[in-house]
Design an enzyme around this catalytic site. Structure first.
Site, short mmCIF file in Angstrom:
data_model
loop_
_atom_site.label_atom_id
_atom_site.label_comp_id
_atom_site.label_asym_id
_atom_site.label_seq_id
_atom_site.Cartn_x
_atom_site.Cartn_y
_atom_site.Cartn_z
N ASP A 33 -1.20 -3.25 -2.79
CA ASP A 33 -2.11 -2.26 -2.22
C ASP A 33 -3.56 -2.57 -2.59
OD1 ASP A 33 -2.88 0.03 -0.87
OD2 ASP A 33 -1.37 1.30 -1.83
N ASP A 40 -1.00 5.24 6.45
CA ASP A 40 -0.45 6.35 5.65
C ASP A 40 -0.07 7.52 6.54
OD1 ASP A 40 -0.71 4.95 3.35
OD2 ASP A 40 -2.36 6.11 2.52
C1 GLA Z 1 -2.05 4.06 -0.69
C2 GLA Z 1 -0.88 3.54 0.14
C3 GLA Z 1 0.28 4.50 0.04
C4 GLA Z 1 0.69 4.64 -1.42
C5 GLA Z 1 -0.51 5.09 -2.24
C6 GLA Z 1 -0.19 5.06 -3.73
O1 GLA Z 1 -2.56 5.22 -0.16
O2 GLA Z 1 -1.27 3.38 1.47
O3 GLA Z 1 1.36 4.03 0.81
O4 GLA Z 1 1.18 3.42 -1.88
O5 GLA Z 1 -1.63 4.26 -2.04
O6 GLA Z 1 -1.26 5.43 -4.49
#
Ligand code: GLA
Length: 772
Positions: free
Chosen positions: A472, A541
């Site tokens: 990420d 997300d």
């Molecule tokens: C980001 C990612 C999510 C999750 C969060 C965790 O927003 O897109 O899928 O992994 O971080 O903090």
């Protein structure tokens, strides 16, 4: 195939030809990009410039660069369209005039050890080089690799400085295309966090339309990919040209409609804050731009790029390899979990057929919220007392594989790493750095920072049987500054080279078998550069299925379903509070790498039964869903959309309600990839309806009086479901292509066994199989 004959360069793919030649003065003149031509009929194809126009500057009598279609241009010799290259030369001037010096054709793809990723396995590569007419040892190299089977051409440019003085590059595009006509619509993918890749159509108009990113990543604001569709082209037909860039940093593309109604397009690294100085003997290599052309609309163009990504971008280890069905705990738990909770979730997942459990954020350091712990890649023993190795073992024992989340490029100020190495975070001396999601970005231009990331990730990967990594990256760059760089104009590009170095060392050299899913707050770094390392990307997300229609529709224009990670999540949805039927949540997520992001324990037994069936169905058709030929169209624009995948002797076709009204419109569904001359059987996939979707209406269909929120109906809702109507047709490929009239949808007048009861946010899915 590349043919060079009398200074005419003809690059053929299966269905396209790209042709350019040289003017007598040595400038590269663009001749044709489009359908495949048997011969390079330069005289017929060439844009005519019989007269020179008023208020123009002539390079030579009767020869004006401003009127020519050029393959690459310079500055200061009469071409006043925007230039792909801008550099200050040793004499302080900005004028560049590159003329032909030589060329060569080599077998295979373009290779260069500059640290950028390049497309693999191409047929042939043409390199043409030019030298400046004053600084004769300043050379421009243009590279073209053809990928014949998928109708893609990859291009990039290099600048080599053999002069004694310094050349300061302010702008240097990977590729430029001049087209003789300008009646195109530009399609770009725009958005933000949780709203990625929304399609925007902009008719090309006079002036310059810029599609760029300055956030340090390819961004969720403007994806680097774009396409040009000729007047009249749509999803199904017409001429469409697609472009993309193998780059994960600040990108720039621009489309200019000129005063002579021609069109100039270019793409490359964003000149924003970019300044690169080339000393004697140094060179700069631009990232690869890719382009494709199709006569068969956006679907045809997209199919070319899908093949290209699946065969020439994705790491070899994962080509054509089916991606697992994952359960990710993020939306279900956020930071609040422990070993018992995770194992409980994993157990239910295994029972339903999930193949991989992915432990998301919160397993390390003092990470109980997003304000602390980032950077400390040691297991949080309060949550996971026996460590990751034991956790992975227990999960493996359930028959699941184990995956883990990292965010190695960033650091919380409240972390041991920051306390030890505050100077590793990007910040400008004497200026307070700005935080994004309570974190700073690490300075990947520094070797010791990259070594720390490689070592700490490696240590974790060695500590447990980890077969999948979600990588990420949750903020944009601010306060750009490389503390060891002499020239801050190099910062953004060097950051990306640093990122590629880290990814290469971990995932290409040490752990090529680990499936990497790249993520950046969802799709903030969904690009071909990342796909060279990670076969799939967490798309957004936003897991609301109706929102995903908008997001995935955009992504499909350029990226194959095998790279688009999609999870079924809880309803009401976390981002929109919308309630979408479980069937539609699946029908949308299935057109990609399908997984789940919820706690199965919070579902009803009936929903769990349905999910078990969904997973079974997905696995049976997974190869088609992930690697088939994708096409989409709007059976009723604004009301219905259809996505289809064809391959392995079957076609999977979904139709979604984009909006729903009483007396719903009758649906006709065309099966786009059905083959004439074949007989097919088309069957709907059985779907279930939650009883509580009907609320108080249920009293109309059951003989006894029941309270809508009473115990009986709540019990019934947990354990039973109503069935949707079934359809079964046997017909010719021609009939399918022409369109099948589907059963009516529910319209307030009864619940019959043949009716499709989809309702708002409803959808239907069909399996169409070739009969033997
Ligand atoms: C980001 C990612 C999510 C999750 C969060 C965790 O927003 O897109 O899928 O992994 O971080 O903090």
């Amino acid at each position: 195939m590349i043919d060079v004959h009398k200074k005419v360069f003809k690059l053929d793919t299966k269905n396209t030809s790209y042709i350019f030649t040289l003017s007598p003065q040595g400038h590269p003149i663009h001749i044709h990009y489009g359908s495949r031509l048997p011969s390079a009929d330069v005289e017929a194809l060439r844009l005519k410039n019989n007269i020179t126009l008023g208020s123009t500057v002539d390079y030579a009598p009767g020869y004006c660069l401003d009127s020519e279609l050029l393959e690459y241009s310079g500055i200061g010799k009469g071409d006043y369209r925007h230039s792909p290259i801008e550099c200050m030369l040793p004499d302080g001037s900005f004028t560049t005039d590159f003329v032909y010096e030589g060329h060569r054709v080599t077998q295979g793809a373009y290779e260069n050890d500059c640290g950028l990723p390049f497309a693999m396995g191409g047929g042939e590569t043409l390199t043409v080089w030019f030298r400046d007419t004053k600084f004769k040892s300043l050379r421009l190299f243009l590279n073209y690799t053809v990928f014949p089977e998928c109708d893609v051409i990859a291009r990039n440019a290099e600048l080599h400085n053999g002069e004694n003085g310094e050349v300061a590059i302010r702008k240097f595009m990977s590729a430029m295309v001049d087209l003789p006509e300008s009646d195109y619509t530009l399609l770009t993918l725009n958005g933000s966090w949780a709203k990625e890749a929304h399609i925007q159509d902009s008719p090309v108009s006079y002036g310059i339309h810029v599609n760029d990113s300055a956030v340090g990543a390819s961004s969720n604001r403007h994806n680097p990919a774009f396409l040009l569709k000729k007047t009249g082209a749509d999803e199904l037909q017409g001429r469409v040209m697609g472009f993309n860039l193998l780059y994960s940093g600040n990108h720039y593309s621009a489309v200019e409609k000129t005063n002579q109604d021609t069109l100039r397009a270019m793409l490359g690294i964003n000149p924003h804050c970019f300044l690169w100085k080339l000393g004697y003997g140094e060179k700069f290599v631009t990232p690869q731009a890719v382009m494709t052309f199709s006569e068969h609309g956006i679907n045809g163009m997209a199919a070319n790029f899908h093949d290209f990504v699946n065969h020439h971008i994705i790491p070899k280890h994962f080509r054509n390899v089916q991606r697992p069905v994952v359960l990710n705990n993020w939306e279900a738990t956020f930071f609040d979990f422990n070993r018992r909770k995770i194992l409980g979730m994993a157990k239910k997942a295994a029972e339903l057929g999930v193949e991989m459990f992915v432990l998301d954020d919160g397993w390390f350091g003092k990470r109980n919220n997003d304000r602390a712990g980032l950077g400390d890649w040691v297991v949080n023993e309060k949550k996971l007392p026996s460590g990751l190795g034991a956790l992975a073992k227990s999960i493996n024992a359930m028959g699941l594989r184990f995956g883990l989340w990292f965010e190695p490029e960033c650091v919380n100020p409240d972390s041991d790493l920051y306390r030890k190495h505050p100077d590793w975070a990007i910040q400008i001396p004497g200026r307070e750095p700005s935080l994004g999601r309570n974190q700073l970005t690490l300075d990947l231009t520094r070797a010791e920072v990259r070594d720390y990331i490689v070592d700490s990730v490696d240590k974790v990967l060695r500590s447990a049987n980890i077969e999948y990594v979600k990588w990420d990256y949750n903020r944009h760059i601010s306060d750009a500054f490389g503390s060891t760089l002499q020239n801050q104009g190099e910062f953004f590009h060097r950051y990306i080279l640093g990122l590629y170095d880290v990814l290469r060392r971990i995932f290409k050299e040490k752990y090529p078998h680990i499936l990497l899913e790249s993520c950046s707050s969802g799709g903030n770094r969904f690009d071909l550069g990342m796909l060279c390392f990670s076969p799939q990307v967490w798309t957004s997300d936003d897991t609301d299925a109706m929102e995903r229609l908008d997001i995935q529709r955009g992504m499909y224009c350029f990226y194959p379903p095998s790279s688009i990670s999609c999870h079924v999540s809880m309803c009401p949805n976390a981002q929109t509070l919308r309630n979408v039927p479980l069937s539609t949540r699946f029908n949308v997520a299935a057109f990609g790498v399908m997984g789940y992001e919820l706690d199965f324990g919070e579902l009803t037994p009936e929903e769990r039964r349905q999910i078990k069936e969904q997973i079974e169905f997905y696995k049976t058709h997974r190869h088609t869903f992930q690697f088939g030929r994708f096409s989409r169209y709007f059976p009723k624009p604004g009301q219905r959309e259809s996505w289809q995948m064809a391959g392995n002797g079957e076609i999977l076709a979904a139709i979604y309600n984009l909006s729903y009204h009483a007396i719903p419109t009758r649906d006709t569904l065309r099966i786009l990839e059905a083959k004439p001359g074949k007989i097919y059987r088309m069957k709907s996939v059985p779907q279930k309806l939650r009883i509580n979707r009907f609320g108080g209406l249920i009293k109309h269909v059951v003989p006894i009086h029941l309270k809508a929120d009473g115990l009986v109906l709540r019990f019934a809702d947990r354990h039973f479901a109503m069935t949707d109507g079934q359809e079964d047709y046997t017909c010719s490929g021609e009939t399918l292509r022409s369109g099948v009239n589907l059963a009516m949808q529910y319209s307030g007048t009864g619940y019959g066994k043949d009716l499709r009861i989809t309702g708002d946010f409803g959808s239907s899915l069909y399996v169409v199989r070739e009969e033997a």
